[in-house]
Design a protein around this motif. Structure first.
Motif, PDB file in Angstrom:
ATOM      1  N   ILE A 178       0.836  -1.204   0.000  1.00 33.73           N
ATOM      2  CA  ILE A 178       0.000   0.000   0.000  1.00 33.73           C
ATOM      3  C   ILE A 178       0.871   1.254   0.000  1.00 33.73           C
ATOM      4  CG2 ILE A 178      -1.694   1.313   1.341  1.00 33.73           C
ATOM      5  CD1 ILE A 178      -2.758  -1.445   2.320  1.00 33.73           C
ATOM      6  N   ASP A 179       1.960   1.229   0.769  1.00 30.72           N
ATOM      7  CA  ASP A 179       2.883   2.369   0.794  1.00 30.72           C
ATOM      8  C   ASP A 179       3.505   2.603  -0.589  1.00 30.72           C
ATOM      9  OD1 ASP A 179       2.410   2.837   3.459  1.00 30.72           O
ATOM     10  OD2 ASP A 179       4.172   1.744   4.167  1.00 30.72           O
ATOM     11  N   ARG A 180       3.904   1.522  -1.250  1.00 32.02           N
ATOM     12  CA  ARG A 180       4.496   1.646  -2.595  1.00 32.02           C
ATOM     13  C   ARG A 180       3.480   2.203  -3.584  1.00 32.02           C
ATOM     14  NH1 ARG A 180       6.390  -3.507  -1.607  1.00 32.02           N
ATOM     15  NH2 ARG A 180       5.033  -4.398  -3.230  1.00 32.02           N
ATOM     16  N   TYR A 181       2.249   1.739  -3.476  1.00 34.76           N
ATOM     17  CA  TYR A 181       1.195   2.223  -4.376  1.00 34.76           C
ATOM     18  C   TYR A 181       0.975   3.724  -4.192  1.00 34.76           C
ATOM     19  CZ  TYR A 181      -3.453   2.944  -6.336  1.00 34.76           C
ATOM     20  OH  TYR A 181      -4.532   3.428  -7.041  1.00 34.76           O
ATOM     21  N   ALA A 182       0.927   4.163  -2.943  1.00 32.99           N
ATOM     22  CA  ALA A 182       0.732   5.595  -2.674  1.00 32.99           C
ATOM     23  C   ALA A 182       1.863   6.420  -3.279  1.00 32.99           C
ATOM     24  CB  ALA A 182       0.631   5.838  -1.174  1.00 32.99           C
ATOM     25  N   GLU A 183       3.094   5.905  -3.179  1.00 34.30           N
ATOM     26  CA  GLU A 183       4.249   6.616  -3.729  1.00 34.30           C
ATOM     27  C   GLU A 183       4.209   6.629  -5.265  1.00 34.30           C
ATOM     28  OE1 GLU A 183       9.139   6.214  -3.717  1.00 34.30           O
ATOM     29  OE2 GLU A 183       7.933   5.110  -2.257  1.00 34.30           O
ATOM     30  N   GLN A 184       3.857   5.495  -5.869  1.00 30.44           N
ATOM     31  CA  GLN A 184       3.866   5.380  -7.333  1.00 30.44           C
ATOM     32  C   GLN A 184       2.743   6.167  -7.999  1.00 30.44           C
ATOM     33  OE1 GLN A 184       3.670   1.141  -7.804  1.00 30.44           O
ATOM     34  NE2 GLN A 184       5.788   0.801  -7.126  1.00 30.44           N
ATOM     35  N   THR A 185       1.644   6.394  -7.281  1.00 28.07           N
ATOM     36  CA  THR A 185       0.494   7.080  -7.883  1.00 28.07           C
ATOM     37  C   THR A 185       0.394   8.542  -7.470  1.00 28.07           C
ATOM     38  OG1 THR A 185      -0.923   6.293  -6.078  1.00 28.07           O
ATOM     39  CG2 THR A 185      -0.855   4.959  -8.111  1.00 28.07           C
ATOM     40  N   ALA A 186       1.429   9.073  -6.827  1.00 29.88           N
ATOM     41  CA  ALA A 186       1.406  10.480  -6.419  1.00 29.88           C
ATOM     42  C   ALA A 186       1.133  11.376  -7.617  1.00 29.88           C
ATOM     43  CB  ALA A 186       2.738  10.852  -5.765  1.00 29.88           C
ATOM     44  N   GLY A 187       0.155  12.263  -7.462  1.00 33.11           N
ATOM     45  CA  GLY A 187      -0.193  13.180  -8.542  1.00 33.11           C
ATOM     46  C   GLY A 187      -1.158  12.599  -9.560  1.00 33.11           C
ATOM     47  N   LYS A 188      -1.512  11.310  -9.420  1.00 38.04           N
ATOM     48  CA  LYS A 188      -2.410  10.674 -10.392  1.00 38.04           C
ATOM     49  C   LYS A 188      -3.654  10.055  -9.750  1.00 38.04           C
ATOM     50  CE  LYS A 188       0.990   8.079 -11.930  1.00 38.04           C
ATOM     51  NZ  LYS A 188       1.714   7.040 -12.720  1.00 38.04           N
ATOM     52  N   LEU A 239      -5.764   3.294 -13.814  1.00 41.61           N
ATOM     53  CA  LEU A 239      -4.319   3.523 -13.717  1.00 41.61           C
ATOM     54  C   LEU A 239      -3.594   2.183 -13.784  1.00 41.61           C
ATOM     55  CD1 LEU A 239      -4.156   6.094 -10.765  1.00 41.61           C
ATOM     56  CD2 LEU A 239      -3.910   6.598 -13.202  1.00 41.61           C
ATOM     57  N   PRO A 240      -2.511   2.072 -14.542  1.00 42.80           N
ATOM     58  CA  PRO A 240      -1.767   0.807 -14.584  1.00 42.80           C
ATOM     59  C   PRO A 240      -1.244   0.404 -13.208  1.00 42.80           C
ATOM     60  CG  PRO A 240      -0.551   2.570 -15.706  1.00 42.80           C
ATOM     61  CD  PRO A 240      -1.932   3.083 -15.452  1.00 42.80           C
ATOM     62  N   GLU A 241      -0.920   1.386 -12.373  1.00 44.43           N
ATOM     63  CA  GLU A 241      -0.429   1.091 -11.028  1.00 44.43           C
ATOM     64  C   GLU A 241      -1.517   0.421 -10.181  1.00 44.43           C
ATOM     65  OE1 GLU A 241       1.826   4.682 -12.535  1.00 44.43           O
ATOM     66  OE2 GLU A 241      -0.292   4.055 -12.456  1.00 44.43           O
ATOM     67  N   THR A 242      -2.784   0.806 -10.414  1.00 39.07           N
ATOM     68  CA  THR A 242      -3.884   0.205  -9.660  1.00 39.07           C
ATOM     69  C   THR A 242      -4.047  -1.272 -10.029  1.00 39.07           C
ATOM     70  OG1 THR A 242      -5.046   2.334  -9.531  1.00 39.07           O
ATOM     71  CG2 THR A 242      -6.344   0.353  -9.130  1.00 39.07           C
ATOM     72  N   ASP A 243      -3.981  -1.559 -11.310  1.00 42.77           N
ATOM     73  CA  ASP A 243      -4.103  -2.958 -11.748  1.00 42.77           C
ATOM     74  C   ASP A 243      -2.952  -3.801 -11.198  1.00 42.77           C
ATOM     75  OD1 ASP A 243      -5.362  -5.034 -13.509  1.00 42.77           O
ATOM     76  OD2 ASP A 243      -3.376  -4.966 -14.413  1.00 42.77           O
ATOM     77  N   ARG A 244      -1.746  -3.251 -11.243  1.00 47.45           N
ATOM     78  CA  ARG A 244      -0.580  -3.975 -10.747  1.00 47.45           C
ATOM     79  C   ARG A 244      -0.691  -4.202  -9.238  1.00 47.45           C
ATOM     80  NH1 ARG A 244       2.822  -1.203 -13.318  1.00 47.45           N
ATOM     81  NH2 ARG A 244       3.363   0.325 -11.705  1.00 47.45           N
ATOM     82  N   MET A 245      -1.152  -3.186  -8.531  1.00 47.10           N
ATOM     83  CA  MET A 245      -1.322  -3.300  -7.088  1.00 47.10           C
ATOM     84  C   MET A 245      -2.352  -4.371  -6.746  1.00 47.10           C
ATOM     85  SD  MET A 245      -3.482  -2.120  -4.366  1.00 47.10           S
ATOM     86  CE  MET A 245      -3.279  -1.514  -2.708  1.00 47.10           C
ATOM     87  N   PHE A 246      -3.457  -4.421  -7.512  1.00 50.50           N
ATOM     88  CA  PHE A 246      -4.487  -5.426  -7.258  1.00 50.50           C
ATOM     89  C   PHE A 246      -3.939  -6.842  -7.432  1.00 50.50           C
ATOM     90  CE2 PHE A 246      -7.849  -8.204  -9.015  1.00 50.50           C
ATOM     91  CZ  PHE A 246      -8.635  -8.306  -7.878  1.00 50.50           C
ATOM     92  N   GLN A 247      -3.169  -7.060  -8.475  1.00 48.92           N
ATOM     93  CA  GLN A 247      -2.607  -8.387  -8.712  1.00 48.92           C
ATOM     94  C   GLN A 247      -1.686  -8.801  -7.569  1.00 48.92           C
ATOM     95  OE1 GLN A 247      -3.740 -10.254 -11.124  1.00 48.92           O
ATOM     96  NE2 GLN A 247      -4.947  -8.576 -12.014  1.00 48.92           N
TER      97      GLN A 247
END
Length: 232
Positions: free
Chosen positions: A21-31, A67-75
């Motif tokens: 969850i922390d990585r997702y928050a960092e990767q999606t900053a601004g998006k 967002l591609p990051e959301t799909d990756r995070m879900f997997q």
């Protein structure tokens, strides 16, 4: 309309989930369009968790899901779970911070109308205030708030417009605009009949449904300049 997604899942690897969850928050900053998240663990089942993920609207949630990051995070999340997570989609039909109600009542009734009958309802007996215009301890307690508000209302025919309010935990912060017509003596200045304005911010800490402590920050120097008490 505010939209909340509820995610119900089992995991024995919550530390890894937390890092994800922390990585997702960092990767999606601004998006990302997520505005608030909350995770709860079941007291009766230590591997059972529920996430509440808040969005401004269903449409914003759908945009976030693309967002591609959301799909990756879900997997990656699924890989950490015992079985497939369950999802529930909620349109929020009532959103009420009860701590705001007591603060609003104080602003509207005590400050706005001078109705001191509700002081005991709104203010704790051991109330403590931090006000840049008062000596330490001078405005504490219910009698202190009556004295302070009485002083301001005796000097000004005043109104306060709450422009924005934020509640978090046991605190409520209110931004406000003040207008006052100078009708009585104020800090040695005789009444002028003039109208003055200032803006400020008040943070109230709520305890057992009452204001137990507050912090007042406002443009006192600006008010004094308007009244001719300071050069400017």
């Amino acid at each position: 309309m505010t939209f909340v997604q509820v995610i119900d899942y089992e995991t024995k690897r919550f530390d890894e989930m937390n890092s994800l969850i922390d990585r997702y928050a960092e990767q999606t900053a601004g998006k990302r369009t997520v505005t608030h998240t909350l995770i709860g663990r079941d007291r009766d089942s230590r591997t059972h968790y529920v996430d509440l993920v808040e969005f401004p609207s269903y449409e914003e949630a759908m945009r976030n899901s693309q967002l591609p990051e959301t799909d990756r995070m879900f997997q990656e999340m699924v890989a950490l779970c015992e079985g497939m997570p369950k999802f529930m989609n909620l349109d929020v039909v009532r959103d009420e911070y009860l701590n705001k109600l007591v603060v609003n009542r104080f602003f509207e009734e005590v400050l706005g109308k001078g109705n001191f009958d509700v002081v005991e309802e709104c203010i704790a007996a051991d109330y403590v205030t931090h006000d840049i215009m008062e000596s330490a301890g001078e405005g504490n307690g219910r009698e202190g708030i009556r004295k302070t508000v009485g002083m301001w209302r005796g000097a000004f025919e005043m109104s306060m417009d709450m422009t924005r309010q934020i509640a978090e935990g046991d605190c409520v912060t209110t931004l406000w605009d003040w207008e006052g017509t100078h009708k009585g003596e104020f800090m040695g200045v005789a009444p002028t009949g003039r109208e003055f304005t200032m803006s400020g911010c008040t943070t109230c800490r709520i305890e057992n449904g009452q204001i137990a402590e507050d912090w007042w920050y406002y443009d006192a120097p600006g008010l004094m300049r308007q009244m001719g008490m300071m050069p400017g």
